[in-house]
Structures are given as C-alpha cells and as structure tokens.
Design an enzyme around this catalytic site. Structure first.
Site: not given
Length: 236
Positions: A7, A9, A153, A158
C-alpha cells in the site's frame, strides 16, 4: 510462493498532476503465511499535499521534511519486492504512482511489472461480492477483520489489514504448498510499525471551519476505497 501485500500514501489523487508518494508499506507472505518481514518507509515528497490528503493520512510536510527522497530508498524498496507477486487494493492507483517515481529516476529502473506480478484485490473483491461496497473498511467488516485501530490511512497498517482480508477472501483456494486443513496465521499476529498499529498520530475531526475542505477529504477516501466512502452512505 512469495507474495507482498503493498500500500502507498500520496500527496494527492493523480501522479500526472505532480503528486508524489509519501509512504510505502509492505507485508511479506511465504506460501500464504505472514513471515513477520515487513517494509515501511516515509518519503519526503518535496511538494505540498493536495487539499484533504494530509488530513486523511495524518502526515505533514513538517513531519516528512527529514525523511529520505524516493531516490534514496528506491534500491532497497525494489530489492524487497523483486520477484514477488504484489497484492494491491485498487492496484492501478499505486502502480501508477510507483511507476512514475521510478521513471523520474531514469530508464534503468524500468517499471514495476518488469520485476513483479500484480494482482488487484479490489477486482477480486468485486467478483466475489458483486454489487456491494468493497473498500478496505467494508471488506474488514464483512470478513470479520478487526480494524478498530484504523483512524487514519497508513501504508503499513493498511497493508497489514489487506493481508488478513486477502487471506480470508482466498482461504478456499487450492495453491501449491498451502495445506487447506492448516489454520492460516492472521496478519494481526505480525509485528508492524508501532506508530501505525497504535494510532499515535492525532485523529482528525471535521469542525465547522473544516467543512470547506470536506469534499476534498471525501475524494481522497474514495480513491483508497475504489468505491463510495462511508460518508456517502450517511449523506443518502
């Protein structure tokens, strides 16, 4: 069989508008079992966040100012994922951003798919649960994965949650080296970055002043879910 749950960001929704990766989180599976081996890195994007993006992640340019550039961590990151099967939720988003970061470093780095296979867990979820919401939060609720500590998040958190979701969604599939009668170690048993797991970054609440930025936040949430976010349901 080596799989990496990944994942990212970012500073905003589109890399084509100059947005950059600010965090990468990975969880390693061998023969469908978490190994405890993870990769986590914050990255200095050298640019501002889009409206709402910083609030969703809890990150700030001040926090990221002393973190390495993507160029500084690229080799270590690629060494970690090299040759693995990547499992990514809404893979086109993360792959697009990571391919852009690699392209900024020169042709010798190539693209992600030159090194790995990519499987989109969002497409998998849509096939298994057609007509339902298949964001990470929705899948956690549906499959009984505890995500109560997910206030913001975070890439590694995640990835850990997606790891457990993925193992639940594929538990009935027959794969080489995976004994169907043996219990799968839950991803929650894997050591993760303490800050992400414990939610030490401040929870952001929407005040009257912040209402002008509300739509920006929803846009970022929709990006991560690949579907409508929970606020959409509230608004109906």
């Amino acid at each position: 069989m080596r799989q990496i749950i990944l994942d990212t960001e970012t500073t905003g929704l589109e890399w084509k508008k100059g947005n950059r990766v600010v965090e990468i989180g990975c969880v390693e599976l061998m023969e469908r079992r978490p190994t405890g081996n993870t990769y986590h890195q914050y990255i200095n994007p050298q640019r501002e966040f889009e409206q709402g993006a910083a609030e969703v992640t809890g990150l700030s340019l001040e926090f990221l100012a002393d973190k390495p550039l993507f160029a500084d961590i690229a080799d270590d990151f690629l060494a970690f994922i090299d040759g693995a099967d990547l499992i990514i939720h809404n893979a086109a988003f993360d792959v697009g951003f990571l391919d852009n970061e690699l392209s900024l470093l020169g042709e010798r780095y190539g693209r992600l798919r030159d090194r790995v296979q990519v499987e989109d867990s969002l497409l998998m979820a849509r096939q298994r649960f057609p007509g339902q919401r298949n964001s990470l939060d929705a899948l956690c609720r549906r499959l009984g994965v505890d995500n109560a500590h997910r206030q913001l998040h975070g890439a590694l958190l995640d990835a850990q949650l997606l790891c457990e979701v993925y193992l639940h969604m594929t538990a009935g599939q027959s794969e080489i080296g995976f004994g169907g009668d043996e219990p799968v170690q839950p991803a929650s048993a894997v050591p993760v970055f303490a800050g992400a797991a414990q939610g030490i970054r401040p929870r952001v609440l929407i005040s009257d002043i912040e209402m002008l930025a509300h739509e920006g936040r929803l846009a970022v949430l929709r990006k991560k879910s690949g579907d409508r976010c929970l606020w959409d349901a509230v608004a109906l």
